[in-house]
Scaffold this motif. Structure first.
Motif, PDB file in Angstrom:
ATOM      1  N   SER A 144     -26.964 -19.773 -38.920  1.00 16.92           N
ATOM      2  CA  SER A 144     -26.497 -18.597 -39.807  1.00 16.92           C
ATOM      3  C   SER A 144     -25.352 -18.716 -40.527  1.00 16.92           C
ATOM      4  O   SER A 144     -24.646 -19.577 -39.790  1.00 16.92           O
ATOM      5  CB  SER A 144     -26.617 -18.054 -38.726  1.00 16.92           C
ATOM      6  OG  SER A 144     -26.470 -18.022 -37.472  1.00 16.92           O
ATOM      7  N   THR A 145     -25.034 -17.999 -41.337  1.00 18.25           N
ATOM      8  CA  THR A 145     -23.951 -17.910 -42.021  1.00 18.25           C
ATOM      9  C   THR A 145     -23.334 -17.048 -40.717  1.00 18.25           C
ATOM     10  O   THR A 145     -24.012 -16.005 -40.349  1.00 18.25           O
ATOM     11  CB  THR A 145     -23.982 -17.049 -43.086  1.00 18.25           C
ATOM     12  OG1 THR A 145     -24.710 -16.193 -43.623  1.00 18.25           O
ATOM     13  CG2 THR A 145     -23.940 -18.301 -44.362  1.00 18.25           C
ATOM     14  N   GLN A 195     -21.717 -23.791 -41.077  1.00 17.46           N
ATOM     15  CA  GLN A 195     -23.061 -22.447 -41.349  1.00 17.46           C
ATOM     16  C   GLN A 195     -23.715 -23.182 -42.741  1.00 17.46           C
ATOM     17  O   GLN A 195     -24.198 -22.109 -42.942  1.00 17.46           O
ATOM     18  CB  GLN A 195     -21.719 -21.686 -42.874  1.00 17.46           C
ATOM     19  CG  GLN A 195     -20.437 -20.584 -41.651  1.00 17.46           C
ATOM     20  CD  GLN A 195     -20.128 -19.564 -42.860  1.00 17.46           C
ATOM     21  OE1 GLN A 195     -20.758 -18.665 -42.411  1.00 17.46           O
ATOM     22  NE2 GLN A 195     -18.792 -19.868 -42.917  1.00 17.46           N
TER      23      GLN A 195
END
Length: 651
Positions: free
Chosen positions: A2-3, A320
């Motif tokens: 996930s960012t 990320q």
């Protein structure tokens, strides 16, 4: 993956500031955490927001994973960067971060677990075909078993905490009779620093160089090497000088080491920044796996300087889910970079940490400075005493060395004793200049410790002139009559002023006379010097840094000295106040008393062990004697100067 747009840095000091700078350049919000001792620290002021996580001891704050995760939740952070030290190589913390739904900026917990234990890592590397130093890494940890294997390995050998790093929990043994004490100390340091007292034994490779390979890997399995760093110059297995590329490194050996490092990383599915450390034998051909650091290294800036890459930016990109933006073919090494670590420590006193207020901190902007302190900050006894890293870059190694030497000459830290002069002396050594130092270099170069520079009459004169001017300026600023001892200290000459001066407790009786407004004449036992207002001594310019101590004295750094200059108290004496006494050289926990009242001891015997900053410091007898009395008990927290025991002559 996930960012995230908010990053919490689970660390302090220089590395926290370093990560914050890159994160903010990338447009990320930054969150700092801090102990009560660090409420006003630089990393706290740099971050977008900051959260307290506990009391000063690291166990109550920077090692408190629950408090850090709570701060992440409260701040809305999507990721945690552990920096180095503290929880950076703690597999349980990495798992806890992931369970909390956050991104851990580092490798998997499994990789940390394998590589974080020297015994497990070594067995794993042997299976992977990576060359390793002969030794013992078994489960049987009894002293009898370790002693048996030590006999088979032979002397000299290294005792290492299996979960250790950063030189903690490591002891060199050259005599089998010293092994029991080495085992005890290494276990204690391993338990205190890493919560694990398991030990391994390894043959000590003589005349070796310490070479490490920086690797980087992404989630797609791409793994590359970013060249090597030479970290050979070490004290107590703590790196002192780090440089890239390694002097004299051949393309063939570099490629072999890079191949082995990549194989080591891929064998555990490694992701992110990591360093595989090797010992390069004195023959320049054979090398052996030491350990893998599953984190960003303290010395990463030298790799950044010669590759042009920002390793923190790469860490955040890979965390990320982004692929590595460079391939192995893209990596080129350009120029040369050298780093030294600036510590608040006293080389003349066994490199013991120095704590207190930094009254002035100035560095030279011709090089890169990574620091977490500034003027006015306090050096705490609770954490590692590193203040800054000084990194010089040049087209050639000689140019980098010259810039670093110049920067050290222009660096001033006043209020705490530092290793600046030691580093400066080190850079002038032939082995450092030629790049031929081995891991035994420091012991060979300084068999009796760093050279002690005598306080010269010029330094005494300068100290007196600065103190008198400071007192005069203060009196005028406060619109008060000068101190009685300043009578006659005026622009028209006047009478000589008698002055008893204390330079770090060493007494000097001098007389001073003002000559006009720009010069003070100072006389001592058989000498006279003229000191001008621009700090020229007898017309010769001197390099000096000074700052008031906040009371009635000042701190002075000049000619290889850091001195606290005050007026001597009338009761002061040059004799020790407690002849034959053993006192605590620094604040710490008394973890062992090896003697009792009435015991006869010899010079060099270990009398007590003091734990400070997670290191075990052996306090030894300065001379033969008999223990007269003990004044403390094991387990007590001692302040600097606390009386531990008293001695008397053996006759």
């Amino acid at each position: 993956m996930s960012t995230f747009d908010t990053l919490l840095i689970a660390n302090r000091g220089e590395i926290a500031c370093r990560i914050i700078r890159t994160a903010r350049d990338l447009g990320l919000r930054t969150v700092a955490v801090y102990s009560h001792a660090d409420a006003n620290a630089l990393h706290v002021s740099m971050a977008d927001e900051a959260h307290p996580i506990g009391l000063a001891p690291a166990a109550d704050s920077y090692l408190n994973s629950d408090a850090i995760l709570e701060a992440a939740k409260a701040s809305g952070a999507g990721a945690i960067h552990p920096g180095y030290g503290f929880l950076s190589e703690n597999a349980d913390f990495a798992r806890a971060v992931e369970r909390a739904g956050l991104v851990f900026v580092g490798p998997s917990a499994e990789a940390i677990e394998i590589m974080g234990n020297k015994a497990i890592a070594k067995a794993h590397m042997l299976d992977a075909g990576v060359p390793c130093v002969p030794g013992y890494q078994g489960d049987d940890q009894t002293d009898a078993t370790l002693l048996s294997h030590a006999r088979n390995i032979g002397m000299p050998l290294m005792v290492k905490a299996a979960a250790g790093g950063g030189g903690k929990g490591m002891r060199l043994v050259t005599d089998l009779d010293d092994l029991p004490e080495a085992l005890t100390l290494a276990r204690a340091e391993g338990s205190a620093s890493f919560g694990n007292g398991t030990l391994i034994l390894e043959r000590a490779v003589q005349s070796a160089r310490h070479i490490e390979i920086q690797i980087f890997a992404d989630h797609d399995g791409n793994t590359i090497a970013l060249g090597e760093r030479d970290c050979t110059v070490q004290r107590r297995h703590q790196k002192v000088i780090e440089e890239a590329p390694a002097p004299g490194m051949t393309r063939t050996i570099r490629k072999r080491m890079e191949k082995a490092a990549i194989a080591a990383a891929q064998s555990v599915g490694y992701v992110g920044a990591g360093t595989v450390e090797f010992l390069l034998d004195g023959n320049g051909e054979d090398f052996y796996f030491l350990e893998m650091n599953t984190r960003l290294q303290v010395e990463h800036p030298v790799t950044e300087m010669v590759t042009g890459l920002d390793l923190v930016a790469l860490q955040l990109a890979v965390a990320q889910g982004a692929p590595l933006p460079v391939s192995q073919e893209d990596i080129t090494l350009s120029g040369h970079a050298i780093e030294v670590r600036l510590y608040a420590e006293d080389p003349a006193n066994g490199f013991l940490p120095s704590i207190g207020k930094i009254h002035k901190f100035e560095t030279d902007n011709i090089i890169r400075i990574d620091t977490g302190v500034r003027s006015g900050d306090e050096v705490s006894p609770h954490y590692d005493p590193m203040l800054a890293k000084l990194i010089a870059y040049g087209d050639t190694r000689d140019e980098a060395l010259r810039k670093l030497s110049q920067a050290l000459d222009n660096t001033a830290v006043l209020g705490v004793t530092t290793n600046v002069s030691f580093l400066r002396d080190l850079l002038d050594r032939t082995e450092v200049q030629n790049g031929t130092a081995t891991t035994s270099f420091l012991d060979d170069a300084y068999p009796n410790g760093p050279p002690q520079t005598a306080v010269t009459s010029q330094t005494v004169a300068l100290s007196a002139a600065l103190l008198l001017r400071s007192e005069s300026d203060k009196a005028q600023a406060q619109s008060l009559l000068p101190d009685a001892s300043l009578a006659g200290f005026s622009s028209d000459g006047g009478l000589p002023i008698p002055l008893d001066l204390s330079l770090d407790g060493e007494l000097h009786s001098i007389t001073a006379t003002s000559v006009g407004t720009d010069q003070i004449t100072v006389s001592g036992d058989g000498w006279t010097h003229n000191v001008s207002s621009d700090l020229r001594i007898d017309g010769h310019r001197t390099t000096a840094h000074h700052a008031p101590d906040g009371m009635r004295g000042l701190y002075l750094q000049t000619a290889g000295h850091h001195l606290h200059v005050t007026r001597a108290q009338p009761w002061a004496t040059t004799d020790a106040t407690a002849t034959g006494a053993l006192t605590a050289p620094m604040p710490g926990l008394l973890v062992a008393l090896n003697v009792a009242a009435g015991d006869t001891v010899q010079k060099g015997d270990t009398l007590a062990v003091l734990e400070a900053m997670k290191m075990q410091h052996q306090l030894t007898a300065a001379a033969d004697g008999v223990v007269a009395a003990l004044h403390v008990e094991t387990g007590q927290q001692l302040s600097k100067g606390a009386l531990i025991l008293t001695m008397e002559d053996p006759t």
